[in-house]
Write a protein that holds these residues in place. Sequence first.
Motif, short mmCIF file in Angstrom:
data_model
loop_
_atom_site.label_atom_id
_atom_site.label_comp_id
_atom_site.label_asym_id
_atom_site.label_seq_id
_atom_site.Cartn_x
_atom_site.Cartn_y
_atom_site.Cartn_z
N THR A 1 -4.66 -8.24 -16.17
CA THR A 1 -4.44 -8.09 -14.74
C THR A 1 -4.74 -9.41 -14.03
O THR A 1 -5.53 -10.23 -14.50
N LEU A 2 -4.10 -9.60 -12.89
CA LEU A 2 -4.30 -10.83 -12.13
C LEU A 2 -5.69 -10.87 -11.51
O LEU A 2 -6.33 -9.84 -11.29
N VAL A 3 -6.14 -12.08 -11.23
CA VAL A 3 -7.38 -12.25 -10.48
C VAL A 3 -7.14 -11.79 -9.05
O VAL A 3 -6.06 -12.01 -8.48
N ALA A 4 -8.11 -11.14 -8.46
CA ALA A 4 -7.98 -10.70 -7.07
C ALA A 4 -7.67 -11.90 -6.18
O ALA A 4 -8.26 -12.98 -6.35
N PHE B 1 0.01 -27.50 -12.48
CA PHE B 1 -1.00 -26.44 -12.39
C PHE B 1 -0.65 -25.55 -11.20
O PHE B 1 0.02 -25.97 -10.25
N THR B 2 -1.09 -24.29 -11.28
CA THR B 2 -0.78 -23.30 -10.26
C THR B 2 -2.07 -22.64 -9.81
O THR B 2 -2.90 -22.23 -10.63
N THR B 3 -2.25 -22.51 -8.51
CA THR B 3 -3.48 -21.94 -7.96
C THR B 3 -3.49 -20.43 -8.08
O THR B 3 -2.48 -19.79 -8.41
N ILE B 4 -4.61 -19.86 -7.77
CA ILE B 4 -4.77 -18.43 -7.60
C ILE B 4 -3.90 -17.97 -6.42
O ILE B 4 -3.50 -18.78 -5.59
N SER B 5 -3.61 -16.67 -6.34
CA SER B 5 -2.93 -16.11 -5.18
C SER B 5 -3.89 -16.13 -3.98
O SER B 5 -5.07 -15.82 -4.11
N ILE B 6 -3.37 -16.51 -2.81
CA ILE B 6 -4.19 -16.70 -1.61
C ILE B 6 -3.51 -16.01 -0.43
O ILE B 6 -2.31 -16.17 -0.22
N TYR C 1 1.14 -13.36 0.60
CA TYR C 1 0.21 -14.00 -0.33
C TYR C 1 0.97 -15.11 -1.05
O TYR C 1 2.11 -14.90 -1.50
N ILE C 2 0.37 -16.27 -1.15
CA ILE C 2 1.08 -17.41 -1.75
C ILE C 2 0.29 -18.01 -2.90
O ILE C 2 -0.93 -17.86 -2.97
#
Length: 258
Positions: A34-37, A101-106, A176-177
């Motif tokens: 599962t994705l990180v919150a 690299f790709t960041t967490i969803s924000i 969310y981006i």
Amino acid sequence: SVSGLDSNTVYYLHVRSVCDAGEFGAWITYSFTTLVAPATIPWTEQFADASLPDGWSLNPDWSWNIDDGYNGWNDVYYIPGSTGDFIYKNVYSAFTTGASFTTISIGEVGDGNILSFNYAAFPYDPEDTVVNGNFVVSISADGGAFTEIETVDTVGSLTWDNTFGPYDLSAYEGQYIQVRITANWGGGSSDDYYIGFDNFYIGPDLSSPQFDKSALKVYPNPTKNILYVNYNQEISNVEVYNLVGQRVATITPNANEG
């Protein structure tokens, strides 16, 4: 649709067919993570732990630097002029399609939110004085495809004074981006270089010329329980965040002080 799962957790799904009464096919197992919150806004990332933040993805591996103040020959632990930790990569001929690299969803992105970060580059050969390459900034909204928003040349980026943005995120309001950065090689043997990124920020534009920081008084510092805020105009809203980005207080004085 399955609800109630924990974030950033590996789960296993086991499936088998019912062939007839009391007869079954072999179990087939699938695994997924599962994705990180999502991170909340305002969001900052300064790599204080010098480790991979949860939810980021790398292609290929990148490194995190603890600034040791040393600048030696081809020293991959240091890009001159840094004031702390940062993410970096040595970009050379192996990365013909770029290193990203790709960041967490924000999110959710609010009205007037912006994206900004600092970057610097340094030649692989310290005797060189020019960095020849670029990096591409892309954004994905609500898990969709990435869209390129800007390409930045690394020529002249030898110091950490370089800032990307503020980039207006109004087009992503309510969404969310994720932000992806792809560093590209210049194309020649003398174009190998290190590139580093630091001080990522998504939130209200704190550099708005309509706000006079010199007229703002926030006291006492340090404080316990009570913090006073005073400004030369009416204050409509104050939000207080802790060092990990959690909002701990919201105040609406609608007066010059609160």
